[in-house]
Scaffold this motif. Sequence first.
Motif: not given
Length: 254
Positions: A216-217, A220-221
């Motif tokens: 998921s974004p 990732h962050v």
Amino acid sequence: MAPLFFLHVPGTGDGLLRAARAAFPPERLFTLYGPGSPETHPFAEATVYGRPDLSTADKLRLISDYVAGHDIAFYASHLSAAYLACFDPGRAFALVRAPVAQVLAAYRARIAKDAAKDAAKDASEGAAPPSLEAFIEDKANQNVQTRAFGCAEVEEIALVGIAEACAPFVAQLNRRFGLAFPETAAGPQAEPGPQADPGPRAGPGPLAGPGEQGLSPALHVYIERLNASDLDLYARAAARWARLSPRSPSGSRC
């Protein structure tokens, strides 16, 4: 002349060790990995892992004296060579990877290693592998590339490449130091150290681990935030690589 110093980021450019072993006689290589690893030089094994009475400074001094006094041509370790008195940044090189890709590669390697260890045991006795969340939150798995660099500076060592451009990196390495490593040398290989064969696999299965596309974004962050030092290191390495090789072809990721 000082040896070549490979600042070896775990799981990145492992094949360069095999290329070095093919290029240099064994007595001219010095490698330092984990205790009991077949990749660890006997002197390093005895000094680093066999002498608990010595301070870290004394161990570094003894390693440096050995390397300088035995005509070593190639030095490689996950522990930064920059702490050695004999270290010459003009003879040093490294290959780095985007932090999220590095963390996921390390997680896949951990799953495979645990599965190989459990293969000879009763399945009911084997411990479950860590979840990705537990793995990335373990500080031992964070900013490992920064630790491999130690006090070395990206702008001062002779050559820094990125994993997205393996073949051009090896080509530059060969030109810079008069080597003849195959351009596939920086591709993925087994992690140095004792390895068990996990056997044949049908399809990707659980050992394949997650890929970047499946994250998921937010995750990732989160991984990038946990590896902020590696993110900064990669950005500086990528910027330097772009200056050194502005027309590097894409599609040569390792």
